[in-house]
Enzyme design. Structure first.
Site, short mmCIF file in Angstrom:
data_model
loop_
_atom_site.label_atom_id
_atom_site.label_comp_id
_atom_site.label_asym_id
_atom_site.label_seq_id
_atom_site.Cartn_x
_atom_site.Cartn_y
_atom_site.Cartn_z
N SER A 136 -26.68 -3.82 -5.94
CA SER A 136 -28.09 -3.46 -7.36
C SER A 136 -29.24 -4.09 -6.46
O SER A 136 -30.46 -3.39 -6.20
CB SER A 136 -27.94 -4.79 -7.94
N HIS A 157 -24.53 1.81 -9.10
CA HIS A 157 -24.90 1.14 -9.90
C HIS A 157 -24.64 1.08 -11.40
O HIS A 157 -25.07 1.56 -12.20
CB HIS A 157 -26.25 1.13 -9.55
N GLU A 169 -27.01 3.91 -12.60
CA GLU A 169 -27.37 4.64 -11.70
C GLU A 169 -26.69 4.69 -10.73
O GLU A 169 -25.69 4.02 -9.64
CB GLU A 169 -28.34 3.62 -11.13
N ASN A 207 -34.30 -1.54 -11.28
CA ASN A 207 -34.84 -3.11 -10.64
C ASN A 207 -35.63 -3.41 -9.99
O ASN A 207 -37.05 -3.84 -9.21
CB ASN A 207 -33.87 -3.43 -9.62
#
Length: 535
Positions: A136, A157, A169, A207
């Site tokens: 991540s 991800h 992702e 993120n």
């Protein structure tokens, strides 16, 4: 980017991996088990490996127990459960993963450890095996840097809990072959997930773009404007977010959230837009990590009672108000006042076209939708109110009075919104308040990411809605609010805090300039058409 021919995936194809082919998962923590469950339920044979003795066997037993619970809840029939368990195996050695079509790594977030694992795997698996990391925060490119065939390496991800959250992702590293990324994408989709494509940049999509959701709340707290419970309530009940940032980071783990923030900040060369919070660092240092430790921003455990938000006591609404000009995003408030209250509303046109309007109270104080400035900047008594996802349906309104606002005026403002059925929270005067500064930053981060080709606009909005349950994609939100509103809010915040944190991106400035040019061109065309019609 297209990989070198030597890096390409040999005869891998671009279709989803056939369900008869095996999937291996390395790492048997929460994420590893979750990813294994997703692949297993999709119909693949699955092998679990962990370097710690006995962990893989324990994970197999835990997964079987999870499937039993699904049967008990009616979400899986017994035959499906038995078939899945028959396809699930623990691996005692990495060599047992040799025939896997896909290997997904979900181990500790340490670059050298991941690099070593994949170097070993590459000696074992076939050249057509797809290799994937669930990282991540680390660079997909760096993890694959030493591989003989980096073209077959991707990021996959998943979000926790992997069996429940739909987003994946699919991250292309610098050397990832497009065929490998497409195969990973199609495989995730065949598993019932919603994959999005993104480039290998710090934080990927979610993120990276989500940092202001946490950072702005922490900044408001550090400035002493409001307490965590009230900030959370503002973003939930006014902004429409599923959870507030303080309760969410308690759920994620303060150490995990702070580490991701710090990693992204360092990856962007300590860009002030990503600066971590000292308050959160102190929370981590004191081992108050959230739910898992029994204490974070809020207490947990048996008998624990979390504090509630500060909510103003009942107040009498004014008998009449003047609405001067256009309230723009807050215009639904005018209709609500007219249709649901006994307050007399005197509507007056704005003397300056395009200038934001206000609500004037009998005391003479004026209510303005926050624009990124401080209420104290005004030459008159001003009360700012925060942005809402939907002013007609939001449950709470947040007010920030200037120091020149007296008690009578504040009570009138509180009573006015209470008459609309809203709970009211009063915070200290802080530029941009809570929701507005958060949404403006999210929108700018998203636009900047799209312009830099981190991902396309649709994938960005999809990722933010599904990955972190935002009520609206930040780009769609910016479209509704107007790029000019985002630019004005951030420009005002940048003037209040000249550190670079709120400096509008070049992408935002160009978007506003392009929209202004398009509007001017349309106006010229309309004038020309009108002139031709007159002749």
């Amino acid at each position: 980017m297209t990989a070198n021919v030597s890096d390409a995936v040999p005869d891998a194809g671009t279709e989803a991996i056939d369900r008869s082919r095996g999937v291996a998962v390395v790492g048997t923590g929460t994420m590893g088990q979750g990813i294994a469950q997703v692949a297993l339920v999709a119909g693949h044979p699955v092998r679990l490996y962990d370097s710690a003795p006995g962990r893989a066997e324990a994970a197999v037993a835990a997964l079987a127990a999870r499937l039993d619970r699904l049967v008990e809840k009616g979400r899986m029939d017994r035959a499906e459960r038995d078939g899945a368990v028959a396809r699930l195996h623990a691996a005692a050695d990495l060599t047992e993963l040799a025939d896997a079509a896909l290997v997904v790594e979900a181990i500790v977030e340490l670059l050298p450890v991941k690099q070593q694992l994949f170097a070993e795997l590459e000696k074992i698996v076939g050249d057509d095996t797809l290799l994937a990391t669930n990282t991540s925060s680390l660079s997909v490119t760096a993890i694959a840097g030493g591989l003989r065939l980096p073209g077959r390496f991707v990021g996959l991800h998943f979000f926790n809990p992997a069996p429940l959250l739909p987003l994946v992702e699919v991250v292309s590293g610098f050397a990832t072959d497009p065929a490998a990324a497409t195969r990973a994408y199609e495989t995730a989709r065949s598993w019932g997930k919603t994959p999005v494509r993104c480039a290998d940049t710090p934080g990927f999509i979610v993120n990276r773009i989500a940092r202001p959701f946490y950072a702005e709340a922490l900044r408001v707290y550090e400035e002493g404007a409001a307490d965590p419970a009230t900030i959370d309530a503002a973003l939930r009940e006014c902004g429409g977010f599923r959870m507030g940032p303080f309760e969410l980071t308690d759920l994620i783990g303060q150490d995990v959230n702070e580490a991701v923030t710090r990693s992204v900040w360092e990856s962007f060369s300590q860009d002030p837009k990503f600066t971590p919070s000292l308050a959160q660092r102190r929370l981590v240092e004191s081992a108050r990590l959230g739910r898992k430790s029994g204490q974070g921003w809020f207490p947990y455990g048996e008998g624990a009672t979390a504090p509630g938000p500060h909510t103003a006591p009942p107040a009498e609404p004014p008998s009449a108000v003047v609405v001067q000009g256009d309230l723009y995003q807050a215009e639904p408030l005018v209709r609500l006042l007219q249709e649901t209250t006994s307050v007399t509303v005197d509507l007056r046109e704005d003397a300056v076209a395009g200038y934001p309007g206000w609500i004037e109270l009998p005391s003479g104080a004026r209510l303005f939708l926050t624009d990124g400035t401080a209420a104290d900047d005004a030459a008159m008594p001003v009360i700012h109110f925060d942005l809402a996802l939907d002013f007609a349906t939001c449950e709470r309104i947040v007010l920030a009075p200037a120091v020149t606002v007296d008690e009578r005026s504040l009570r009138e403002a509180i009573g006015l919104f209470q008459a609309l059925g809203k709970k009211v929270s009063v915070i200290k005067d802080v530029p941009g308040m809570i929701v507005a500064r958060t949404v403006a930053m999210l929108a700018d981060f998203a636009l900047d990411a799209a312009t830099r080709a981190v991902a396309d606009a649709d994938d960005i909005d999809t990722a933010m809605r599904l990955g972190v349950n935002y009520p609206r994609g930040p780009l769609a939100w910016a479209e509704e609010l107007g790029a000019d509103w985002v630019l004005e809010t951030l420009s005002n915040l940048h003037e209040e805090y000249p550190t670079g944190r709120y400096a509008p991106s070049q992408a935002l400035r160009r978007r506003v300039a392009a929209e202004a040019a398009a509007a001017a061109s349309a106006e010229r065309d309309a004038d020309a058409a009108g002139g031709e019609g007159a002749s």
